[in-house]
Design a protein around this motif. Structure first.
Motif, mmCIF file in Angstrom:
data_model
loop_
_atom_site.group_PDB
_atom_site.id
_atom_site.type_symbol
_atom_site.label_atom_id
_atom_site.label_comp_id
_atom_site.label_asym_id
_atom_site.label_seq_id
_atom_site.Cartn_x
_atom_site.Cartn_y
_atom_site.Cartn_z
ATOM 1 N N ASP A 181 37.724 31.213 23.508
ATOM 2 C CA ASP A 181 38.156 32.442 22.865
ATOM 3 C C ASP A 181 38.879 33.252 23.945
ATOM 4 O O ASP A 181 38.267 34.060 24.640
ATOM 5 N N ILE A 182 40.178 32.961 24.117
ATOM 6 C CA ILE A 182 40.960 33.656 25.146
ATOM 7 C C ILE A 182 41.555 34.920 24.534
ATOM 8 O O ILE A 182 42.203 34.858 23.481
ATOM 9 N N LYS A 183 41.323 36.039 25.189
ATOM 10 C CA LYS A 183 41.888 37.303 24.689
ATOM 11 C C LYS A 183 43.157 37.622 25.478
ATOM 12 O O LYS A 183 43.230 37.324 26.681
ATOM 13 N N PRO A 184 44.169 38.224 24.819
ATOM 14 C CA PRO A 184 45.365 38.609 25.560
ATOM 15 C C PRO A 184 44.969 39.422 26.792
ATOM 16 O O PRO A 184 44.096 40.290 26.704
ATOM 17 N N ASP A 186 43.531 38.108 29.465
ATOM 18 C CA ASP A 186 42.465 37.422 30.209
ATOM 19 C C ASP A 186 42.993 36.684 31.444
ATOM 20 O O ASP A 186 44.169 36.300 31.502
ATOM 21 N N ALA A 207 48.014 31.521 24.259
ATOM 22 C CA ALA A 207 46.934 32.408 23.780
ATOM 23 C C ALA A 207 47.052 33.818 24.347
ATOM 24 O O ALA A 207 46.332 34.713 23.916
ATOM 25 N N ALA A 209 46.933 34.698 27.830
ATOM 26 C CA ALA A 209 46.301 34.979 29.130
ATOM 27 C C ALA A 209 47.351 35.592 30.054
ATOM 28 O O ALA A 209 48.511 35.171 30.042
ATOM 29 N N SER A 210 46.959 36.580 30.861
ATOM 30 C CA SER A 210 47.986 37.146 31.746
ATOM 31 C C SER A 210 47.964 36.508 33.123
ATOM 32 O O SER A 210 48.993 36.428 33.780
ATOM 33 N N ASP A 255 37.671 35.006 33.421
ATOM 34 C CA ASP A 255 37.136 35.282 32.080
ATOM 35 C C ASP A 255 36.812 33.967 31.383
ATOM 36 O O ASP A 255 35.792 33.844 30.712
#
Ligand code: APR
Ligand code: ZN
Ligand code: ZN
Length: 369
Positions: A181-184, A186, A207, A209-210, A255
């Motif tokens: 569950d990768i959040k923008p 992360d 997804a 990830a930064s 994360d």
């Protein structure tokens, strides 16, 4: 007669055979003229015994081709259709399929008999069975597989690129898009940047990830990760990977961290480089006797980490293959760039050597169709 690469026993080189018999598809099966097959680490893992399999066996489980013949009762495919071959078919009816977890299908999901759904292979030699890896056997210019293992694709998509979807892309991109569950925003760490790991990296990018920290011991692989979205690279042969990831994340840890090798020590490292409350996702295929050795209280309870097993990128292939093709057509998913080398079937043993030295992302067998 098909031309196929056959494993005759553990640690034996593959034999190129043009004298195998291939039976016509039975009910619910199709014959496929293979266009291209990727050489994946799991093929090597069958050769060296990490993944158990009966022999003799036609290896290969990642490929694409054109349907040549369909067996009785096959209605969703016809000769001439272009297909991606997948290796975890689903029945659509069991407990797991009904809950959207086709990759865990109770009926067909974990078949490792060396045969197709009924347990028997369609290849034979002098009346004796020649098995098929993962219900596939794609190191052959022609094969017979369960019809539900094939997903029809747009004929405009080059089959060489599509071939990679069947294992490395579904697994790697799926690990990032479905399992984790990768959040923008992360920070993601990927330990192991081979054919599958590069796909985890591009999945993490898709997804949102930064920061994506790519970790490998091979500088060639680390260089490749940049075009798939890695923002930092760590050479695990030179520095302590856990310490470096901790440092790069302000002392916190990633994360989400992915293990894409399949070794006990790198699994431990992956869990240790995950921040408290974060997710460690295990993608690599370990030997059956590999154990995880971690302090229960500190790794899990007080630090509240989640460890997720990732089988086949938690994919439902009939929905996910079209999504991946769509991403490729929009230019968001890189497939052509994954191909380091195009080879003929005769060069498959060299491709295994190249994989061991780590110089290639993927070698792809071009059947010249
Ligand atoms: N530390 C860091 N990197 C490592 C280490 C290590 N101790 N050991 C191996 N690697 C790197 C290699 O340098 C290589 O780049 O892991 C990568 C593995 O890549 P491939 O051999 O191309 O394997 P791949 O096809 O990506 O499969 C990876 O996923 O599907 C499974 O069975 C497959 O377990 C395997 C894993
Ligand atoms: Zn099922
Ligand atoms: Zn594979």
């Amino acid at each position: 007669m098909p031309k196929a690469a056959v494993l005759t026993g553990i640690d034996q080189p593959l034999e190129i055979r043009d004298d195998l018999e291939l039976e016509s598809p039975r009910a619910g099966e199709i014959m496929v003229r293979m266009a291209a097959s990727g050489v994946c680490h799991s093929d090597l893992s069958v050769q060296n015994g990490t993944i158990p399999s009966p022999t003799p066996c036609v290896l290969g489980h990642e490929g694409a081709g054109i349907v040549e013949e369909v067996g009785e009762g096959v209605t969703h495919l016809s000769p001439g259709d272009h297909v991606v071959v997948t290796f975890v078919p689903r029945c659509g009816e069991c407990y797991f399929c009904q809950r959207g977890q086709g990759f865990l299908c109770d009926k067909y999901g974990a078949v490792a008999t060396g045969g197709l759904i009924d347990g028997t292979p369609r290849f034979s030699s002098g009346g004796s069975p020649v098995f098929q890896m993962s219900m596939c056997g794609l190191f052959s210019d022609q094969t017979v597989i369960p019809a539900i293992s094939a997903v029809k694709i747009d004929p405009d998509v080059p089959l060489k690129a599509a071939a990679l979807i069947g294992c490395g892309v579904l697994t790697g991109v799926g690990a990032a898009l479905n399992t984790a569950d990768i959040k923008p925003g992360d920070t993601v760490a990927v330990l192991g940047c081979g054919g599958v790991g590069l796909n985890v990296i591009q999945g993490a990018r898709i997804a949102g990830a930064s920061e994506i920290i790519a970790i490998d011991m091979n500088p060639t692989k680390l260089e490749m990760t940049k075009q798939f979205g890695a923002t930092q690279t760590v050479n695990a042969g030179e520095v302590d990977a856990v310490g470096k990831v901790t440092e790069l994340t302000g002392g916190r840890g990633a994360d989400v961290a992915f293990e894409v090798i399949g070794l006990g020590p790198t699994i431990d490292q992956t869990i240790n480089m995950t921040r408290k409350g974060g997710q460690a996702v295990l993608v690599g295929v370990p030997r059956l006797d590999v154990m995880i050795n971690l302090p229960a209280a500190f790794a899990f309870l007080y630090l509240a980490k989640t460890v997720k097993g990732c089988w086949y990128g938690s994919s439902n292939v009939h929905e996910d293959v079209p999504k991946l093709i769509d991403l490729y057509q929009k230019g968001e998913l890189k497939l052509d760039e994954l191909i380091s080398r195009e080879i003929s079937l005769d060069q498959v043993n060299d491709a295994f050597e190249d994989m061991k030295t780590g110089e290639v992302a993927r070698s792809v067998i071009d059947f010249g169709g």
